[in-house]
Design an enzyme around this catalytic site. Structure first.
Site, PDB file in Angstrom:
ATOM      1  N   HIS A 374      -0.854   1.444  -6.205  1.00 53.89           N
ATOM      2  CA  HIS A 374      -1.271   2.727  -5.633  1.00 53.89           C
ATOM      3  C   HIS A 374      -2.629   2.601  -4.968  1.00 53.89           C
ATOM      4  O   HIS A 374      -3.583   2.125  -5.584  1.00 53.89           O
ATOM      5  CB  HIS A 374      -1.325   3.813  -6.715  1.00 53.89           C
ATOM      6  CG  HIS A 374      -1.647   5.168  -6.152  1.00 53.89           C
ATOM      7  ND1 HIS A 374      -2.731   5.911  -6.557  1.00 53.89           N
ATOM      8  CD2 HIS A 374      -1.045   5.881  -5.171  1.00 53.89           C
ATOM      9  CE1 HIS A 374      -2.763   7.053  -5.861  1.00 53.89           C
ATOM     10  NE2 HIS A 374      -1.753   7.045  -5.020  1.00 53.89           N
ATOM     11  N   HIS A 443       1.999   8.909   1.086  1.00 56.03           N
ATOM     12  CA  HIS A 443       1.741  10.342   0.865  1.00 56.03           C
ATOM     13  C   HIS A 443       0.680  10.789   1.853  1.00 56.03           C
ATOM     14  O   HIS A 443      -0.093   9.983   2.358  1.00 56.03           O
ATOM     15  CB  HIS A 443       1.334  10.594  -0.578  1.00 56.03           C
ATOM     16  CG  HIS A 443       2.528  10.687  -1.479  1.00 56.03           C
ATOM     17  ND1 HIS A 443       2.759  11.754  -2.306  1.00 56.03           N
ATOM     18  CD2 HIS A 443       3.589   9.853  -1.617  1.00 56.03           C
ATOM     19  CE1 HIS A 443       3.912  11.568  -2.945  1.00 56.03           C
ATOM     20  NE2 HIS A 443       4.423  10.413  -2.552  1.00 56.03           N
ATOM     21  N   GLU A 444       0.664  12.096   2.141  1.00 54.17           N
ATOM     22  CA  GLU A 444      -0.130  12.641   3.255  1.00 54.17           C
ATOM     23  C   GLU A 444       0.092  11.733   4.482  1.00 54.17           C
ATOM     24  O   GLU A 444      -0.844  11.218   5.082  1.00 54.17           O
ATOM     25  CB  GLU A 444      -1.628  12.735   2.912  1.00 54.17           C
ATOM     26  CG  GLU A 444      -1.938  13.629   1.744  1.00 54.17           C
ATOM     27  CD  GLU A 444      -1.650  12.991   0.395  1.00 54.17           C
ATOM     28  OE1 GLU A 444      -0.950  13.622  -0.404  1.00 54.17           O
ATOM     29  OE2 GLU A 444      -2.109  11.858   0.151  1.00 54.17           O
ATOM     30  N   GLU A 468       4.278  18.071  -6.794  1.00 49.84           N
ATOM     31  CA  GLU A 468       2.935  18.293  -7.343  1.00 49.84           C
ATOM     32  C   GLU A 468       2.509  19.763  -7.276  1.00 49.84           C
ATOM     33  O   GLU A 468       1.809  20.248  -8.155  1.00 49.84           O
ATOM     34  CB  GLU A 468       1.918  17.418  -6.603  1.00 49.84           C
ATOM     35  CG  GLU A 468       1.888  17.710  -5.114  1.00 49.84           C
ATOM     36  CD  GLU A 468       0.925  16.803  -4.339  1.00 49.84           C
ATOM     37  OE1 GLU A 468       0.300  15.936  -4.940  1.00 49.84           O
ATOM     38  OE2 GLU A 468       0.819  16.996  -3.119  1.00 49.84           O
TER      39      GLU A 468
HETATM   40  C1  NOJ Z   1      -1.471  13.526  -3.395  1.00 50.23           C
HETATM   41  C2  NOJ Z   1      -0.162  12.838  -3.609  1.00 50.23           C
HETATM   42  O1  NOJ Z   1       0.893  13.547  -2.997  1.00 50.23           O
HETATM   43  C3  NOJ Z   1       0.086  12.701  -5.081  1.00 50.23           C
HETATM   44  O2  NOJ Z   1       1.350  12.124  -5.322  1.00 50.23           O
HETATM   45  C4  NOJ Z   1      -1.016  11.899  -5.698  1.00 50.23           C
HETATM   46  O3  NOJ Z   1      -0.853  11.900  -7.092  1.00 50.23           O
HETATM   47  C5  NOJ Z   1      -2.395  12.481  -5.364  1.00 50.23           C
HETATM   48  N1  NOJ Z   1      -2.535  12.759  -3.971  1.00 50.23           N
HETATM   49  C6  NOJ Z   1      -3.493  11.535  -5.759  1.00 50.23           C
HETATM   50  O4  NOJ Z   1      -3.422  10.358  -5.017  1.00 50.23           O
END
Ligand code: NOJ
Ligand code: CA
Length: 670
Positions: A374, A443-444, A468
């Site tokens: 990650h 993500h983003e 989330e």
């Molecule tokens: C946003 C992400 O969509 C989520 O999956 C992640 O846990 C957090 N950012 C932190 O990186």
């Protein structure tokens, strides 16, 4: 591949096209139903129209680009040459909802010149299920830098109807879909979906967004929309050297909602795979240290509630090994989370002191479980690009094949997440990841536009209001899930991360509010059976069971995730009403998996299993809303049963409010 030249000539002297040769060209879909007409009017304006059978769908819509240097603008044009060919081929996807993809279209390449001498092309591909068109400015003498200040492409719908859209936004796709009239949509991110009053479904999007600004749509009156590109900080939209090739502007078209979902238009409008070896690319199911942080019971930073501790990670690895889950993610494993929001915050190579990276790698290996790396960047793409090689090497050297990336935070120096600079960055990450044999879950992200065909290591992405939000806001409403398959998911796979079992957070203890959206009323607005069904409905080649493993212990319903594969050979949409109900069946080898979900209304539907092989007996494991299930206070009541089925079976599905049903069907071996 079959390529047939339908028409190839300089336009002068050829009269076989229906209208005046000089200023009008039409291309039809292979089945002849869809017709794309291009023409130049007396003022030199290039426009197109689109019809399906006798019905016009798109009225005169402008085409053009505006450049800072006016001689590079696409306006006042003349047609110079045209060429139409038919292509009919089938290609095999490395992974996906379908393995064999038909790619059959008529292509027009139109050469044009502007009154100021700029040569350019309009390329059009007309399929049975939609169209794609794009601009190309080829290299030519006298052109160095090109600064596009506006794109003039219009989508002028002939009819009003219903729209499912999220507002245009240059930084985020994490919004709830609004169901409105088409003419009430002020602006939208794409994909945006329309159903006209005559019942035709259209999705406007783009394909192969590689080195250009993301496109949003702006309403310019009534049901007319114009491309509105995400700008650079200086206001310019797109910067190019020497030549320019835009993404495809796409309109997926179908007489029913099923057709939108089953269309392969977006993938087909991308280049074939460029990776020589794809053996290392493999869809997977995963779990991870994740939900605890969103729920506010664990932290990303090191401290008394730190989630990514060695022991905790081992518990996840054990669970994965015991439950047919291939991979485990850990967020908050590396230093820097305490600096979130600052420049150069995250160190993607240094584990926190209580996360013994080497030991975790050793343990996972011993258990035959993969790790998912990650990299949260906080949006600081500049620093990330500095560190990428080293951080990617570290993953590769430790046998890690999957990487989740994150850009939660503003992009430095006034750039937007969806501007050209970031489009280039996201692409750079995918290309570099391929060199290090890494699969990406972004993500983003930038929106999905089908580049997974070219780089199949670009597995999945968020780019939606995902799970989330249920952890720290009033939560995604029931109908969100029956809109996503017809909107966001038309772009490509989604890492929504379904699978929360503790729906009312009954097991949440000592929670700390950490997100300003949290009003203390958070929950998941579905039943448990619907959570299972979402694993099938929301397709992702990296599919997560997102709850904490403590919530999966001794839960018979988790068996469905164990049974489910991460990759499929074929998919069939069984039921589709946007915003109401959705059902899809996916095949892997001889097994089938069905997910059916409803909105806020309880619903009984019947599924015709005639897709099963005739004369064969199958055993279906059914996971459905229990007799005592109640969305308000008993959403986890689930009924699990087994029944023998065959191709003549009509399966009854009873769903309560925001309920669902998940089914795994395997042949009975005698
Ligand atoms: C946003 C992400 O969509 C989520 O999956 C992640 O846990 C957090 N950012 C932190 O990186
Ligand atoms: Ca509804």
């Amino acid at each position: 591949m079959r390529v047939r030249v339908v028409f190839l000539a300089l336009c002068a002297g050829l009269m076989s096209l229906s209208c005046s040769l000089d200023n009008r060209v039409e291309v039809k879909s292979p089945n002849g139903e869809l017709k794309y007409e291009l023409y130049v009017n007396d003022q030199g304006r290039l426009s197109y129209e689109l019809s399906l059978g006798q019905a016009k769908l798109i009225n005169e819509s402008k085409l053009g680009l505006e450049a800072a240097q006016s001689r590079l603008s696409i306006e006042n044009v003349k047609i110079v040459d045209k060429k139409i060919i038919e292509v009919d081929e089938v290609w095999n996807a490395v992974w996906g909802q379908n393995k064999r993809i038909k790619n059959n279209y008529n292509q027009l390449v139109l050469d044009l010149i502007t009154s100021k001498g700029l040569q350019f092309q309009l390329q059009v591909k007309v399929y049975d299920d939609g169209v794609g068109f794009r601009y190309k400015i080829p290299e030519q003498t006298g052109i160095d830098s090109i600064f596009i200040t506006d794109e003039k492409t219009e989508f002028n719908l002939t009819q009003n109807g219903t729209a499912w859209s999220i507002p245009a936004n240059f930084d985020s796709y994490e919004m709830l879909y609004q169901t409105t009239k088409i003419d009430e949509v002020k602006g939208a991110n794409t994909p945006v979906t329309f159903k006209t009053n005559d019942g035709v479904y259209l999705s406007i999007h783009e394909a192969n967004l590689t080195d250009y600004a993301g496109m949003t749509l702006q309403n310019t009156g009534g049901t007319n929309f114009e491309a509105n590109l995400v700008p650079w900080p200086d206001g310019v939209k797109v910067k190019a050297k020497g030549s320019l090739l835009t993404p495809w502007r796409t309109i997926t078209i179908s007489k029913n909602a099923v057709g939108l979902v089953e269309s392969n238009l977006i993938q087909n409008l991308n280049e074939p795979c460029v990776l020589e070896n794809t053996d290392w690319i493999e869809p997977m199911k995963y779990i991870g240290i994740w939900w605890g942080m969103h729920l506010g019971v664990e932290t990303w930073t090191m401290g008394p509630k730190h989630g990514a501790r060695t022991e905790n990670m081992k518990a996840y690895i054990d669970f994965a090994a015991d439950h047919n889950v291939q991979a485990v993610l850990a967020e908050g494993w590396n230093t820097g989370w305490e600096n979130w929001g600052k420049a150069r915050a995250f160190d993607q190579q240094t584990p926190y002191a209580d996360f013994d990276f080497d030991e975790v790698v050793r343990y996972a290996n011993a258990k035959g479980v993969e790790l998912i790396g990650h990299h949260e960047t906080g949006g600081d793409y500049i620093y990330y690009e500095e560190c990428m090689d080293k951080a990617f090497s570290m993953l590769r050297d430790n046998g890690i094949r999957v990487l989740k990336t994150g850009y939660a935070g503003p992009i430095p120096n006034g750039h937007y997440h969806h501007g050209q600079k970031m489009v280039q960055h996201y692409r750079k990450v995918v290309e570099k990841a391929a060199k290090y044999n890494l699969m990406i879950d972004a993500h983003e992200p930038i929106k999905a536009t089908g580049i997974s065909r070219t780089y199949p290591n670009m597995m999945t992405r968020e780019g939606a209001r995902g799970m989330e939000w249920n952890g720290w806001s009033e939560g995604n409403p029931p109908e969100h899930y029956v809109i996503l398959p017809f909107t966001r998911c038309l772009g490509g796979p989604i890492d929504y991360t379904p699978g929360i079992f503790d729906i009312l957070y009954k097991n949440r203890k000592e929670y700390t509010k950490w997100n300003s959206n949290d009003k203390g009323n958070s929950r998941v607005n579905t039943t448990l059976a619907k959570q299972l069904a979402l694993w099938v409905c929301l397709y992702s080649p990296l599919q997560m069971a997102s709850d904490m493993v403590s919530n999966y212990k001794d839960q018979p319903a988790f068996e469905f995730f164990e049974l489910l594969p991460a990759d499929f050979d074929e998919s069939k949409v069984l039921l589709a009403e946007i915003g109401d109900v959705y059902s899809v069946a996916r095949r892997k080898d001889k097994n089938w998996y069905i997910g059916t979900i409803t909105d806020e209304n309880r619903r009984s539907v019947e599924l015709d299993l005639s897709f099963l092989e005739d004369g064969k007996k199958y055993m279906a494991s059914i996971f459905e809303d229990g007799d005592n299930a109640n969305l308000e206070n008993n959403p986890t009541d689930i009924n699990i049963r087994k029944v023998e089925v065959d191709s003549k079976t009509v399966l009854s599905v009873k769903m309560i409010e925001s309920g669902g049903q998940a089914v795994a069907i395997v042949p009975v071996v005698n």
